[in-house]
Design a protein around this motif. Structure first.
Motif: not given
Ligand code: ZN
Ligand code: ZN
Length: 373
Positions: A196, A214, A219-220, A222, A240-241, A256-257, A261
């Motif tokens: 993350t 990416r 995986a995520r 922000v 992703s956010g 969000l994480t 993160a």
């Protein structure tokens, strides 16, 4: 020969720069390249936030200075022993790497001692300045590149050969934004599949970091910025956010994480935002910063957390990259489609629009603007 170049005559002039004109476009004499140097016809040069830091005076450099440190061009004349030939397409890196000093031989050319000394003095790696006004005044070189100019002379140690069919305006981005951003993600933060990630600051460097995160299989991701259209672009590029920069950003990223993160990259150059990036990193995680705050700005962190939460805080210059290795590597990733850095290119300018371009950059209205010649 002569060349038209944008010379920073004074730092700290008031904005808007389109009116105060800190950069003067002048016809300069340009000496031929010495041994180990190259005369380069500049094809494209990017406007970067660290140029703006010199213009607004937060980063002190010797003046006058022929500005610009992110560029691609074509070798016109190669000095003896340079290892290049006329016609070579090159990306210019903003730290010349001597290849001999302790840091260079340790695989850390971004920290080259003689390179840093030459950059601080505003000369080429071999010493001396190659630009001259009609009255004999010699503007300094900017990080050995001085790319806001039709032609420039650089040390061959500042140049990396790239494919001749890579468009100049794309190639230029690799010199600073991509080396710094992708290097920060892949080397300094060591992002691995499933991580993350959060990125604070979505300029050219931050978005390059996002693209590399990416590509590395995060995986995520922000994305955090105060400017809403930059957050929108980040979402289109695979975040992703997105979170609005400001006092509530840390809590939003943590939400969000799932508690912070694992890898957080700060590109803002604002010490208080770096502290936020640290707070948005989960225990055991790594916070990387590539930003260049004002030299007088202190950083305040809860000291206990470094040990008790086994955190890592890491500075990253030029993305801890090795330009000779990584420019071709990142170009290969671009060409294979996994690092679509052309998305960073937001505006094309002419040399005479350079001051207005920095107004646009200061206002947050641009990602990467490129002067084409
Ligand atoms: Zn830069
Ligand atoms: Zn060195």
């Amino acid at each position: 020969m002569t060349t038209r170049a944008a010379v920073l005559v004074e730092s700290g002039r008031p904005a808007p720069y389109a009116e105060s004109r800190p950069l003067e476009v002048a016809e300069l004499r340009l000496d031929p390249p010495g041994p180990g140097e190259l005369l380069v016809r500049v094809g494209a040069a990017g406007l970067c936030h660290s140029d703006l830091s010199v213009i607004n005076g937060s980063r002190r450099r010797p003046l006058p200075m022929a500005l610009g440190h992110e560029a691609a061009g074509e070798v016109v004349e190669a000095g003896e022993g340079s290892g290049f030939a006329p016609g070579d397409r090159v990306v210019l890196a903003f730290v010349p790497a001597c290849g001999e000093c302790e840091r260079c031989v340790s695989g850390r050319p971004a920290l080259c001692g003689p390179g840093a000394a030459a950059n601080g003095a505003g000369t080429l790696l071999g010493g001396g300045r190659r630009f001259a006004h009609a009255d004999g005044t010699r503007p300094h070189h900017h990080l050995g590149v001085s790319a806001f100019s039709e032609y420039t002379v650089v040390s061959a140690k500042s140049a990396v050969r790239v494919d001749a069919d890579l468009p100049m305006e794309i190639a230029a981005l690799f010199g600073c934004a991509v080396l710094t951003g992708a290097g920060a993600a892949l080397y300094s933060a060591n992002i691995v599949p499933g991580d993350t990630v959060a990125v604070f600051g979505l300029g050219g460097v931050g978005l390059a970091a996002l693209l590399a995160a990416r590509a590395a299989g995060a995986a995520r991701i922000v994305a955090v910025d105060v400017v809403d259209h930059k957050r929108d672009l980040a979402l289109r590029l695979g975040a992703s956010g997105a979170v609005a920069g400001g006092p509530d950003a840390v809590e939003a990223v943590r939400e969000l994480t799932g508690g912070g993160a694992e890898k957080v990259i700060d590109t803002t150059g604002v010490a208080a935002v770096l502290a936020q990036a640290y707070a948005a990193t989960r225990a055991g995680g790594t916070t990387v910063t590539v930003g260049l705050p004002d030299p007088s700005a202190p950083l305040t962190l809860p000291a206990l957390s470094l040990v008790a939460e086994e955190r890592t805080l890491r500075g990253s210059y030029l993305g801890s990259s090795v330009p000779r290795r990584d420019v071709p590597r990142f170009v290969g990733m671009y060409r294979s489609g996994v690092l679509p850095v052309d998305a960073l290119l937001s505006h094309r300018l002419t040399l005479s629009e350079v001051n207005a371009g920095f107004d646009r950059l200061a206002a947050g209205d641009a990602v990467r603007q490129v002067i084409t010649f």
